[in-house]
Write an enzyme that holds these catalytic residues in place. Sequence first.
Site: not given
Ligand code: PXP
Length: 236
Positions: A6, A9, A42, A44, A48, A69, A100, A150, A190
């Site tokens: 992901n 960030h 994602h 959003r 952001r 996402e 999330t 997921e 997550h």
């Molecule tokens: N899976 C989902 C559905 C999420 O919403 C997120 C956060 O965007 C992640 C995985 C990744 O989570 P993390 O950034 O804590 O690794």
Amino acid sequence: MRLGVNIDHIATVREARGGLFPDPVEALKVAEEAGCDAIVAHLREDRRHINDQDIKRIKENAKALFNMEMSLAHDIIRVALSVKPDEVTFVPERRRELTTEGGLDILACRKRLTGVIRDFKKENITVSLFVEADKNQIEAAKDTGADFIEIHTGSFAEAFKSNDYAEELDMIKNGVDFAISLGLGVNAGHGLDYENVAEIAKITGIESLNIGYSIIARALFVGIKSAVAEMIGLIR
Ligand code: PXP
């Protein structure tokens, strides 16, 4: 087991100055070089971090599978259906949350989800639903026509910090087995990091782990390529 990285960030850092760098597309290329299987981003509702243009550019540039996402907001659905990522993962979204906070309440939005999923399936887009490892939610996910769930690993990750996570881990394992018995594919994610990922990677049947924050944080010190490669090493 595959790894989806992901890259939200990377855009968070960019937005700290509202400029053009660091560029999430540049980041995804390095993550792919390191061997990741999917790129996750994602979009959003408050934009952001990742924005509409990023989503288009990720789709144009990703060689790995692109998993977008998203919430069920109408304007986000419009973007997704026009960009056509390979896969979408529906997540709940609250304005003030830092990230999330839990799985979707599929029982509460089953009807709407079923209609929306139909629209995505018409475009050959794989659909995944972010859920708690709860039988009723998983059963409802199956009823909506989704391809994947997921499983939310956030509570496990929290419990891992106090070394009292056996119950959370069991719930995830049972959730995976139940989903597979219904014919659903299973991803998980997550809060996974370099310390806790091995416990989840041991679970048979999970196809993909989606990990963001810990990889991007580690990349600050070792670079994205090493951060992704280290995570792949741990998963394998
Ligand atoms: N899976 C989902 C559905 C999420 O919403 C997120 C956060 O965007 C992640 C995985 C990744 O989570 P993390 O950034 O804590 O690794």
